[in-house]
Design a protein around this motif. Structure first.
Motif, PDB file in Angstrom:
ATOM      1  N   PHE A   1     -26.773 -16.336 -57.492  1.00  0.00           N
ATOM      2  CA  PHE A   1     -25.723 -17.299 -57.165  1.00  0.00           C
ATOM      3  C   PHE A   1     -24.375 -16.974 -57.804  1.00  0.00           C
ATOM      4  CE2 PHE A   1     -29.511 -19.756 -56.219  1.00  0.00           C
ATOM      5  CZ  PHE A   1     -29.136 -20.406 -55.058  1.00  0.00           C
ATOM      6  N   LYS A   2     -24.275 -15.882 -58.531  1.00  0.00           N
ATOM      7  CA  LYS A   2     -23.078 -15.610 -59.335  1.00  0.00           C
ATOM      8  C   LYS A   2     -21.783 -15.584 -58.531  1.00  0.00           C
ATOM      9  CE  LYS A   2     -25.586 -13.587 -63.113  1.00  0.00           C
ATOM     10  NZ  LYS A   2     -26.123 -12.395 -63.706  1.00  0.00           N
ATOM     11  N   SER A   3     -21.804 -15.116 -57.296  1.00  0.00           N
ATOM     12  CA  SER A   3     -20.586 -15.078 -56.471  1.00  0.00           C
ATOM     13  C   SER A   3     -20.645 -16.043 -55.288  1.00  0.00           C
ATOM     14  CB  SER A   3     -20.341 -13.655 -55.968  1.00  0.00           C
ATOM     15  OG  SER A   3     -20.147 -12.781 -57.050  1.00  0.00           O
ATOM     16  N   VAL A   4     -21.659 -16.885 -55.242  1.00  0.00           N
ATOM     17  CA  VAL A   4     -21.797 -17.880 -54.172  1.00  0.00           C
ATOM     18  C   VAL A   4     -21.164 -19.179 -54.656  1.00  0.00           C
ATOM     19  CG1 VAL A   4     -23.394 -19.189 -52.717  1.00  0.00           C
ATOM     20  CG2 VAL A   4     -23.932 -16.821 -53.333  1.00  0.00           C
TER      21      VAL A   4
ATOM     22  N   VAL B   1     -25.958  -5.789 -47.753  1.00  0.00           N
ATOM     23  CA  VAL B   1     -24.817  -6.601 -47.314  1.00  0.00           C
ATOM     24  C   VAL B   1     -24.110  -5.922 -46.140  1.00  0.00           C
ATOM     25  CG1 VAL B   1     -22.548  -7.486 -47.998  1.00  0.00           C
ATOM     26  CG2 VAL B   1     -24.513  -7.773 -49.522  1.00  0.00           C
ATOM     27  N   ALA B   2     -23.883  -4.612 -46.238  1.00  0.00           N
ATOM     28  CA  ALA B   2     -23.232  -3.868 -45.151  1.00  0.00           C
ATOM     29  C   ALA B   2     -24.067  -3.942 -43.874  1.00  0.00           C
ATOM     30  CB  ALA B   2     -22.996  -2.422 -45.569  1.00  0.00           C
ATOM     31  N   LEU B   3     -25.379  -3.798 -44.001  1.00  0.00           N
ATOM     32  CA  LEU B   3     -26.254  -3.899 -42.823  1.00  0.00           C
ATOM     33  C   LEU B   3     -26.247  -5.315 -42.254  1.00  0.00           C
ATOM     34  CD1 LEU B   3     -29.266  -1.719 -44.000  1.00  0.00           C
ATOM     35  CD2 LEU B   3     -27.757  -1.231 -42.063  1.00  0.00           C
ATOM     36  N   SER B   4     -26.211  -6.328 -43.111  1.00  0.00           N
ATOM     37  CA  SER B   4     -26.158  -7.718 -42.625  1.00  0.00           C
ATOM     38  C   SER B   4     -24.891  -7.964 -41.822  1.00  0.00           C
ATOM     39  CB  SER B   4     -26.220  -8.698 -43.803  1.00  0.00           C
ATOM     40  OG  SER B   4     -27.496  -8.701 -44.366  1.00  0.00           O
ATOM     41  N   ILE B   5     -23.771  -7.419 -42.296  1.00  0.00           N
ATOM     42  CA  ILE B   5     -22.506  -7.566 -41.564  1.00  0.00           C
ATOM     43  C   ILE B   5     -22.612  -6.901 -40.193  1.00  0.00           C
ATOM     44  CG2 ILE B   5     -20.074  -6.883 -41.555  1.00  0.00           C
ATOM     45  CD1 ILE B   5     -20.200  -7.268 -44.692  1.00  0.00           C
ATOM     46  N   LYS B   6     -23.151  -5.685 -40.152  1.00  0.00           N
ATOM     47  CA  LYS B   6     -23.358  -4.986 -38.872  1.00  0.00           C
ATOM     48  C   LYS B   6     -24.298  -5.767 -37.969  1.00  0.00           C
ATOM     49  CE  LYS B   6     -22.917  -0.109 -40.138  1.00  0.00           C
ATOM     50  NZ  LYS B   6     -23.634   1.164 -40.264  1.00  0.00           N
ATOM     51  N   ASN B   7     -25.410  -6.254 -38.533  1.00  0.00           N
ATOM     52  CA  ASN B   7     -26.410  -6.937 -37.729  1.00  0.00           C
ATOM     53  C   ASN B   7     -25.939  -8.298 -37.235  1.00  0.00           C
ATOM     54  OD1 ASN B   7     -28.309  -4.865 -37.744  1.00  0.00           O
ATOM     55  ND2 ASN B   7     -29.101  -5.485 -39.730  1.00  0.00           N
ATOM     56  N   ALA B   8     -25.114  -8.976 -38.018  1.00  0.00           N
ATOM     57  CA  ALA B   8     -24.547 -10.241 -37.546  1.00  0.00           C
ATOM     58  C   ALA B   8     -23.691  -9.986 -36.304  1.00  0.00           C
ATOM     59  CB  ALA B   8     -23.733 -10.904 -38.655  1.00  0.00           C
ATOM     60  N   ALA B   9     -22.864  -8.961 -36.348  1.00  0.00           N
ATOM     61  CA  ALA B   9     -22.034  -8.609 -35.183  1.00  0.00           C
ATOM     62  C   ALA B   9     -22.908  -8.174 -34.011  1.00  0.00           C
ATOM     63  CB  ALA B   9     -21.036  -7.519 -35.560  1.00  0.00           C
ATOM     64  N   LEU B  10     -23.910  -7.362 -34.296  1.00  0.00           N
ATOM     65  CA  LEU B  10     -24.827  -6.856 -33.260  1.00  0.00           C
ATOM     66  C   LEU B  10     -25.544  -7.999 -32.539  1.00  0.00           C
ATOM     67  CD1 LEU B  10     -26.035  -4.155 -32.168  1.00  0.00           C
ATOM     68  CD2 LEU B  10     -27.766  -4.346 -33.956  1.00  0.00           C
ATOM     69  N   ASN B  11     -25.760  -9.110 -33.254  1.00  0.00           N
ATOM     70  CA  ASN B  11     -26.476 -10.252 -32.691  1.00  0.00           C
ATOM     71  C   ASN B  11     -25.564 -11.393 -32.248  1.00  0.00           C
ATOM     72  OD1 ASN B  11     -29.576  -9.888 -32.923  1.00  0.00           O
ATOM     73  ND2 ASN B  11     -28.742  -8.977 -34.785  1.00  0.00           N
ATOM     74  N   GLY B  12     -24.257 -11.138 -32.190  1.00  0.00           N
ATOM     75  CA  GLY B  12     -23.320 -12.120 -31.654  1.00  0.00           C
ATOM     76  C   GLY B  12     -22.978 -13.264 -32.582  1.00  0.00           C
ATOM     77  N   VAL B  13     -23.182 -13.083 -33.891  1.00  0.00           N
ATOM     78  CA  VAL B  13     -22.826 -14.126 -34.858  1.00  0.00           C
ATOM     79  C   VAL B  13     -21.997 -13.509 -36.005  1.00  0.00           C
ATOM     80  CG1 VAL B  13     -24.697 -15.729 -34.302  1.00  0.00           C
ATOM     81  CG2 VAL B  13     -25.127 -13.891 -35.944  1.00  0.00           C
ATOM     82  N   PRO B  14     -20.868 -12.885 -35.658  1.00  0.00           N
ATOM     83  CA  PRO B  14     -20.084 -12.184 -36.684  1.00  0.00           C
ATOM     84  C   PRO B  14     -19.399 -13.097 -37.690  1.00  0.00           C
ATOM     85  CG  PRO B  14     -18.861 -12.253 -34.640  1.00  0.00           C
ATOM     86  CD  PRO B  14     -20.230 -12.796 -34.339  1.00  0.00           C
ATOM     87  N   GLY B  15     -19.360 -14.404 -37.427  1.00  0.00           N
ATOM     88  CA  GLY B  15     -18.683 -15.338 -38.317  1.00  0.00           C
ATOM     89  C   GLY B  15     -19.539 -15.857 -39.465  1.00  0.00           C
ATOM     90  N   VAL B  16     -20.784 -15.372 -39.581  1.00  0.00           N
ATOM     91  CA  VAL B  16     -21.631 -15.762 -40.702  1.00  0.00           C
ATOM     92  C   VAL B  16     -20.961 -15.299 -41.992  1.00  0.00           C
ATOM     93  CG1 VAL B  16     -23.852 -15.325 -41.833  1.00  0.00           C
ATOM     94  CG2 VAL B  16     -23.774 -15.664 -39.379  1.00  0.00           C
ATOM     95  N   LYS B  17     -20.984 -16.141 -43.002  1.00  0.00           N
ATOM     96  CA  LYS B  17     -20.413 -15.784 -44.308  1.00  0.00           C
ATOM     97  C   LYS B  17     -21.438 -14.940 -45.063  1.00  0.00           C
ATOM     98  CE  LYS B  17     -18.220 -17.937 -48.317  1.00  0.00           C
ATOM     99  NZ  LYS B  17     -17.844 -19.243 -48.917  1.00  0.00           N
ATOM    100  N   ILE B  18     -21.096 -13.685 -45.355  1.00  0.00           N
ATOM    101  CA  ILE B  18     -22.008 -12.757 -46.027  1.00  0.00           C
ATOM    102  C   ILE B  18     -21.354 -12.299 -47.324  1.00  0.00           C
ATOM    103  CG2 ILE B  18     -23.316 -10.610 -45.826  1.00  0.00           C
ATOM    104  CD1 ILE B  18     -23.149 -11.028 -42.731  1.00  0.00           C
ATOM    105  N   ILE B  19     -22.073 -12.489 -48.434  1.00  0.00           N
ATOM    106  CA  ILE B  19     -21.507 -12.283 -49.767  1.00  0.00           C
ATOM    107  C   ILE B  19     -22.342 -11.287 -50.563  1.00  0.00           C
ATOM    108  CG2 ILE B  19     -20.946 -13.448 -51.950  1.00  0.00           C
ATOM    109  CD1 ILE B  19     -20.918 -16.084 -50.269  1.00  0.00           C
ATOM    110  N   TYR B  20     -21.654 -10.378 -51.231  1.00  0.00           N
ATOM    111  CA  TYR B  20     -22.307  -9.525 -52.219  1.00  0.00           C
ATOM    112  C   TYR B  20     -22.409 -10.351 -53.494  1.00  0.00           C
ATOM    113  CZ  TYR B  20     -22.831  -6.028 -55.860  1.00  0.00           C
ATOM    114  OH  TYR B  20     -23.263  -5.327 -56.953  1.00  0.00           O
ATOM    115  N   SER B  21     -23.642 -10.626 -53.956  1.00  0.00           N
ATOM    116  CA  SER B  21     -23.800 -11.488 -55.119  1.00  0.00           C
ATOM    117  C   SER B  21     -25.127 -11.221 -55.822  1.00  0.00           C
ATOM    118  CB  SER B  21     -23.750 -12.967 -54.689  1.00  0.00           C
ATOM    119  OG  SER B  21     -23.872 -13.819 -55.803  1.00  0.00           O
ATOM    120  N   ASP B  22     -25.095 -11.280 -57.134  1.00  0.00           N
ATOM    121  CA  ASP B  22     -26.301 -11.256 -57.956  1.00  0.00           C
ATOM    122  C   ASP B  22     -26.789 -12.695 -58.038  1.00  0.00           C
ATOM    123  OD1 ASP B  22     -28.285 -11.021 -59.845  1.00  0.00           O
ATOM    124  OD2 ASP B  22     -27.006 -10.165 -61.407  1.00  0.00           O
TER     125      ASP B  22
END
Length: 188
Positions: free
Chosen positions: A101-104, A78-99
């Motif tokens: 669907f439990k937190s989706v 999740v932390a890497l996805s947040i970094k990579n979304a910003a690195l690729n110019g799409v920082p507004g993607v909703k990224i969730i820590y979830s088992d």
């Protein structure tokens, strides 16, 4: 580790670490799955088990970050996805820590895509398939890629009422469409 790769003419850069799935390049199964699906600006995508973000970031670059949700049970992923979304110019993607669907909380997805851990037992993909059905809008498509055929084909058929299987090298890409609001194997 950092690498750059192009998918369908979309160049992306990813920071990864040891311990995440396919840290040196985009997994061939993921690439095979991405070549099998199409998105448009009306799509709402869930990258289920997103890892360091390949599928979700690719989709966000095509259809807009506001149309993409990504989730994973691994806090490092999740932390890497947040970094990579910003690195690729799409920082507004909703990224969730979830088992799974439990937190989706989102629903009404037009596409759910997953490259699940298929070398272990079937509990994770079983959860993804059963709960994913309920999160798709009618007409929505569920994509999954694995190297195993029979169990996935049977499970997706039981839940969705049918599945299209595309073989790409060693991989099977499954595409199932939600045609009704009830599981196919439910009685009356």
């Amino acid at each position: 580790m950092v690498f750059t790769e192009s998918v369908g003419g979309v160049e992306m850069k990813f920071e990864t670490t040891r311990g995440v799935f396919s840290p040196n390049n985009i997994d061939k199964g993921t690439l095979a799955m991405l070549t099998s699906c199409q998105f448009d600006t009306k799509s709402k995508i869930l990258d289920l088990g997103c890892g360091y973000g390949v599928v979700g970031i690719y989709a966000a670059k095509l259809i807009g970050e506001e149309n993409v949700v990504m989730s994973d049970i691994d806090k490092n992923a999740v932390a890497l996805s947040i970094k990579n979304a910003a690195l690729n110019g799409v920082p507004g993607v909703k990224i969730i820590y979830s088992d799974g669907f439990k937190s989706v909380d989102d629903t009404g997805f037009t596409h759910i895509l997953s490259n699940p851990p298929y070398h272990a037992d079937f509990s994770v993909p079983k959860h993804f398939i059963e709960k994913g059905f309920n999160r798709l809008e009618t007409g929505g498509q569920f994509y999954m890629v694995t190297k195993r055929l029979e169990w996935y084909k049977n499970k997706l058929t039981a839940i969705f009422g049918g599945v299209k299987v595309i073989q790409n090298g060693d991989f099977f890409i499954f595409r199932a469409e939600k045609r009704d609001t009830r599981y196919a194997n439910k009685k009356g």
